[in-house]
Enzyme design. Sequence first.
Site, short mmCIF file in Angstrom:
data_model
loop_
_atom_site.label_atom_id
_atom_site.label_comp_id
_atom_site.label_asym_id
_atom_site.label_seq_id
_atom_site.Cartn_x
_atom_site.Cartn_y
_atom_site.Cartn_z
N ASN A 120 0.84 -1.20 0.00
CA ASN A 120 0.00 0.00 0.00
C ASN A 120 0.87 1.24 0.00
O ASN A 120 1.97 1.26 0.58
CB ASN A 120 -0.89 0.01 1.24
CG ASN A 120 -1.79 1.24 1.30
OD1 ASN A 120 -2.49 1.55 0.34
ND2 ASN A 120 -1.77 1.95 2.42
N HIS A 145 1.08 5.09 1.25
CA HIS A 145 0.46 5.97 2.25
C HIS A 145 1.26 7.26 2.37
O HIS A 145 2.49 7.21 2.54
CB HIS A 145 0.39 5.28 3.61
CG HIS A 145 -0.32 6.09 4.64
ND1 HIS A 145 -1.64 6.48 4.51
CD2 HIS A 145 0.10 6.61 5.84
CE1 HIS A 145 -2.00 7.19 5.57
NE2 HIS A 145 -0.97 7.29 6.38
#
Length: 277
Positions: A185, A187
Site C-alpha cells: 500500500n 500511504h
Amino acid sequence: MTTLHETIVPTPPVRRITVLISGSGTNLQALLDAAETPRLPNAAITYVLSSRSNAFGLTRAKTHNPPIPTSVCALKTFLSRNPGSTREHYDAEVARQVLDSRPDIVVLAGWMHILSDRFLEVLNGERQPPPAPALPPPHPNSLPTQTEPIPSASSPIDGHPASSLQSKSLPAPPHTQHFPIPIINLHPALPGAFDGANAIGRALEAFQKGEVKNTGVMVHRVVAEVDRGEPLLVREVEIKAEDTLEGLEARIHQVEHEIIVDGARVVLEELNKDSSS
C-alpha cells in the site's frame, strides 16, 4: 549447443500486477509507464479493480496498450444487491475478484477502503474465496472522463503516431497460484504518523502547531492494522512555512509516483530471488 564459456541465464517470468484504485489513477499511471522498463522490468499491470464506477483510473487502464481488464466493486452497490451481506462479505468479494486476476502481487494505489482480515486471509491462502455472486458487481456504462487527455488511436505517443505502435499483449496467468500473495500500500505519511485518511492535511496542521517539521510517503506491506505493515520504502518530504494544502499535496504526489514504482520493484525482486533459490 553451449560451450564451456557459455552460461544459460533463465529469463525471469513477466510478473502480473493487480492494482486497486478509487480515483483518478495517477499512481496507476506511474506503474503503467514504468512497467516493462528498467524501472519495473519483467512486470505488467494485468488487472485494475476500482471501488468507484466513475474512477478515471478505469479509463487509463482501458485505453492502455494493451487494454487492461477492469472491474468495479462498489461497497454500497454490493450491499444493496446482496441483502444480508456485511462489510466482511464485501471484502471477501473483493478478494475473490483479485484472486481471479491471478496476480503475483497486489498494489493498493489510492484504494479508499480499509481491507479486513477476510480479504487478507483469502490472499494469504488461509481461506477459500466465496463463490461468485448471482448478480455480479456493476460495470460502468461509459468510460469516466476528466480534463487530462488520454492517448487515442490517432494521437501521438512519445512523438510517434499511436496507430504505428505495435500492439502488445498481456502475460498469460501462471498455471499455479502461489500464496501468500504480497500486498503493498502507498500511504502519504511517515511510519507511525498520521495513519488513515487525510494524512497530508493532518501533517500540515501539526506543522503549523509546531509539532512536526517534515512529513513523507511510504510503501508498506498490508496487514490488518491500518497503515502499520512493515515499511518497504520511506521518503521524507519537507513541509515549508509557506505551504498550502494544495502545494504540499502536489509535492507529495510527485514522490508517490516514484516510490510506488520502487516499492513494487522491491517486492518483485524478492519474488524472483525466492523462485530462483
